[in-house]
Design a protein around this motif. Structure first.
Motif, PDB file in Angstrom:
ATOM      1  N   LEU A  51     -39.745-131.193 -91.816  1.00 61.60           N
ATOM      2  CA  LEU A  51     -39.843-130.058 -90.912  1.00 61.60           C
ATOM      3  C   LEU A  51     -38.505-129.777 -90.234  1.00 61.60           C
ATOM      4  N   GLY A  52     -38.047-128.535 -90.375  1.00 61.60           N
ATOM      5  CA  GLY A  52     -36.816-128.094 -89.743  1.00 61.60           C
ATOM      6  C   GLY A  52     -35.562-128.320 -90.550  1.00 61.60           C
ATOM      7  N   GLN A  53     -35.668-128.978 -91.691  1.00 61.05           N
ATOM      8  CA  GLN A  53     -34.488-129.232 -92.521  1.00 61.05           C
ATOM      9  C   GLN A  53     -34.018-127.930 -93.161  1.00 61.05           C
ATOM     10  N   PHE A  69     -35.887-124.003 -96.232  1.00 57.81           N
ATOM     11  CA  PHE A  69     -36.303-124.482 -94.904  1.00 57.81           C
ATOM     12  C   PHE A  69     -37.469-125.435 -95.085  1.00 57.81           C
ATOM     13  N   TRP A  71     -40.763-127.294 -94.357  1.00 56.72           N
ATOM     14  CA  TRP A  71     -41.973-126.954 -93.628  1.00 56.72           C
ATOM     15  C   TRP A  71     -42.777-128.189 -93.227  1.00 56.72           C
ATOM     16  N   ARG A  77     -46.231-130.432 -88.347  1.00 58.84           N
ATOM     17  CA  ARG A  77     -46.283-129.073 -87.778  1.00 58.84           C
ATOM     18  C   ARG A  77     -47.218-129.000 -86.577  1.00 58.84           C
ATOM     19  N   SER A  80     -45.449-129.212 -83.268  1.00 59.40           N
ATOM     20  CA  SER A  80     -44.362-128.274 -82.976  1.00 59.40           C
ATOM     21  C   SER A  80     -44.885-126.850 -83.014  1.00 59.40           C
ATOM     22  N   PRO A  83     -41.978-123.629 -85.451  1.00 60.79           N
ATOM     23  CA  PRO A  83     -40.967-124.449 -86.132  1.00 60.79           C
ATOM     24  C   PRO A  83     -39.912-123.628 -86.868  1.00 60.79           C
ATOM     25  N   ARG A  86     -36.250-122.658 -85.604  1.00 60.87           N
ATOM     26  CA  ARG A  86     -35.050-123.473 -85.812  1.00 60.87           C
ATOM     27  C   ARG A  86     -34.091-122.804 -86.783  1.00 60.87           C
ATOM     28  N   ALA A  87     -34.637-122.075 -87.749  1.00 62.17           N
ATOM     29  CA  ALA A  87     -33.795-121.459 -88.770  1.00 62.17           C
ATOM     30  C   ALA A  87     -32.872-120.404 -88.183  1.00 62.17           C
ATOM     31  N   TRP A 113     -38.982-116.581 -84.508  1.00 61.75           N
ATOM     32  CA  TRP A 113     -37.592-116.214 -84.816  1.00 61.75           C
ATOM     33  C   TRP A 113     -37.048-115.249 -83.764  1.00 61.75           C
ATOM     34  N   PRO A 440     -37.972-125.144 -80.200  1.00 57.76           N
ATOM     35  CA  PRO A 440     -37.861-123.955 -81.053  1.00 57.76           C
ATOM     36  C   PRO A 440     -38.452-122.707 -80.387  1.00 57.76           C
TER      37      PRO A 440
END
Length: 466
Positions: A51-53, A69, A71, A77, A80, A83, A86-87, A113, A440
């Protein structure tokens, strides 16, 4: 300093592009759309889908072709919210489109976002993400942008320090918001409060040179009547029951209830919901001077109930009492009260989960369902009848701060309920209004709580139709 209402924030709006860069959201398996070279690159970068990578993929020409991204799993998840927000900070500049999410996940991802694009920059420059998002297909872009703008307004109001956000400045912000939407404004200021029957609002604010006031905004001419009441204590020293420094440090946020109902009001007006909206904000500063109200003073409220003051630091419920009584006189279809009211609520549920109180089972179910649906957590707490005697001091009708300290959020809610007797549907929200550390979509600082859940519930609660 004049606070700009709804400033232009491109990072909190959706972008347009003929060929946006794809952002592949995956729990681990690499998308089939990747070229063999891109897949090899992702594996070489150690992309696992956690998650968040984030992994940016190169094009054959050495530019940027796409990104991955992570998930994560259902379990990660669940811990969070937003999530994908973060992108927005992790990706390089460009316009991106989401690929790989289920239809029911797109709205939360897109809103997160947008919320990540918020930065408070009234006093110093603050970085905003340069990665922009195309609104996913099937998602109502205008609705999400209105929600994001309302949340940004709430954050701006809370984040502004009290030297620039006193009662007059909060009134000015409400007037500016009203001007944006063609709403009507009425303000009752200073000693006029006593003449017009708001003695508790006046009493709490009388020690400050910044005059207390009751600000009323009305919008809409048809449909059910919704009244929002928000605590507008622009700074709370605690009064003569002075707060210690460690407790006073965040008191610029004590008008977070007012800030949140104003953000919600913007959402409602921007979306042109078919209802009649009334907003009431008692705006005061709880200061210390020779004119300050005292412990064991007794005052008669607008409702006619006598109130014994046993702690001048329990001032929020006093100003709300008069405002709620005023709201109740019209018997609207629904009254909602929002306030940064008690530390007890934070002890019980922490900063992320505001409790709410209502006697209406259908309203409670609608709020709880909407809170889960839109990732705006709320938790119902009880109007526990056996505690009523705790707020009955004997020498007056009601006590603003029962001794003992237990069940503080419940007794505060019971206190407020005494002032709503003519309206069948009422809910009180004991919010925090502050994000203690960056998460996030939620930078450290002021934050709205409950507004999105309320907005999502209104269609069912007030029968607004499709």
């Amino acid at each position: 300093m004049s606070l700009p209402i709804l400033p232009d924030r491109p990072a909190m709006r959706f972008a347009t592009a003929d060929a946006p860069l794809p952002l592949y959201v995956t729990e681990g398996p690499l998308p089939e759309a990747l070229t063999p070279a891109q897949a090899a690159w992702a594996r070489a970068q150690g992309f696992s889908g956690a998650l968040g990578q984030v992994c940016v993929l190169p094009s054959a020409e050495g530019g940027i072709a796409a990104a991955l991204f992570g998930w994560g799993s259902n379990a990660t998840r669940a811990r969070s919210r937003f999530p994908l927000a973060r992108a927005a900070h992790a990706l390089p500049e460009g316009v991106w489109s989401i690929t790989g999410l289920a239809e029911d996940q797109l709205e939360e991802a897109a809103l997160g976002w947008l919320l990540a694009g918020y930065a408070y920059d009234l006093y110093a420059k603050a970085p905003v993400p340069k990665a922009r998002l195309v609104c996913p297909a099937g998602v109502d872009a205008a609705r999400l942008e209105a929600i994001a703008a309302g949340e940004a307004l709430t954050r701006d109001l809370i984040n502004t320090p009290a030297n620039d956000m006193g009662p007059a400045e909060l009134e000015r912000a409400i007037k500016d918001l009203a001007d944006c939407h063609g709403a009507e404004i009425n303000s009752i200021v200073g000693e006029k409060l006593l003449e017009r029957g708001f003695p508790l609002v006046y009493t709490v604010g009388q020690a400050s040179p910044r005059a207390p006031r009751l600000v009323e905004m009305r919008w809409g001419s048809e449909g059910p009547e919704l009244t929002l009441v928000g605590k507008g204590v622009c700074f709370d020293t605690g009064g003569l029951n002075l707060k210690p420094g460690s407790s006073m440090g965040l008191m610029k946020k004590d008008m977070g209830g007012a800030a949140t109902v104003l953000g919600l009001a913007h959402m409602i007006m921007a979306l042109k919901l078919p209802l009649r909206l009334r907003v009431l904000v008692p705006a005061v500063e709880n200061a210390v001077s020779g004119d300050a109200f005292r412990p064991q003073d007794i005052y008669t409220s607008r409702k006619g109930l006598t109130v014994e003051i046993n702690n001048t630091d329990a001032e929020g419920r006093l100003v709300l009492a008069d405002a709620l009584a005023y709201a109740d006189e019209e018997s609207p279809d629904l009254i909602l009260c929002m306030a940064t009211l008690t530390g007890a609520a934070r002890v019980a549920l922490g900063p992320d989960v505001p409790p709410f109180y209502t006697d209406d089972e259908a309203l409670a179910a609608a709020l709880a369902g909407a809170a889960k649906q839109v990732a705006d957590p709320l938790w119902r707490m009880p109007f526990w009848e056996p505690y009523e005697e705790k707020i009955e001091p004997g020498i007056a009708d009601i006590d603003n701060a029962p001794a003992g300290g237990m069940a503080g959020s419940i007794t505060a809610a019971l206190f407020l309920r005494r002032f709503v007797t003519e309206t069948e549907r009422f809910a009180h929200f004991d919010i925090y209004g502050w994000q203690p550390s960056a998460m996030p979509g939620r930078p450290k600082g002021g934050v709205g709580q409950g507004a999105r859940a309320i907005l999502a519930s209104l269609q069912d609660v007030l029968g607004l139709g499709a």
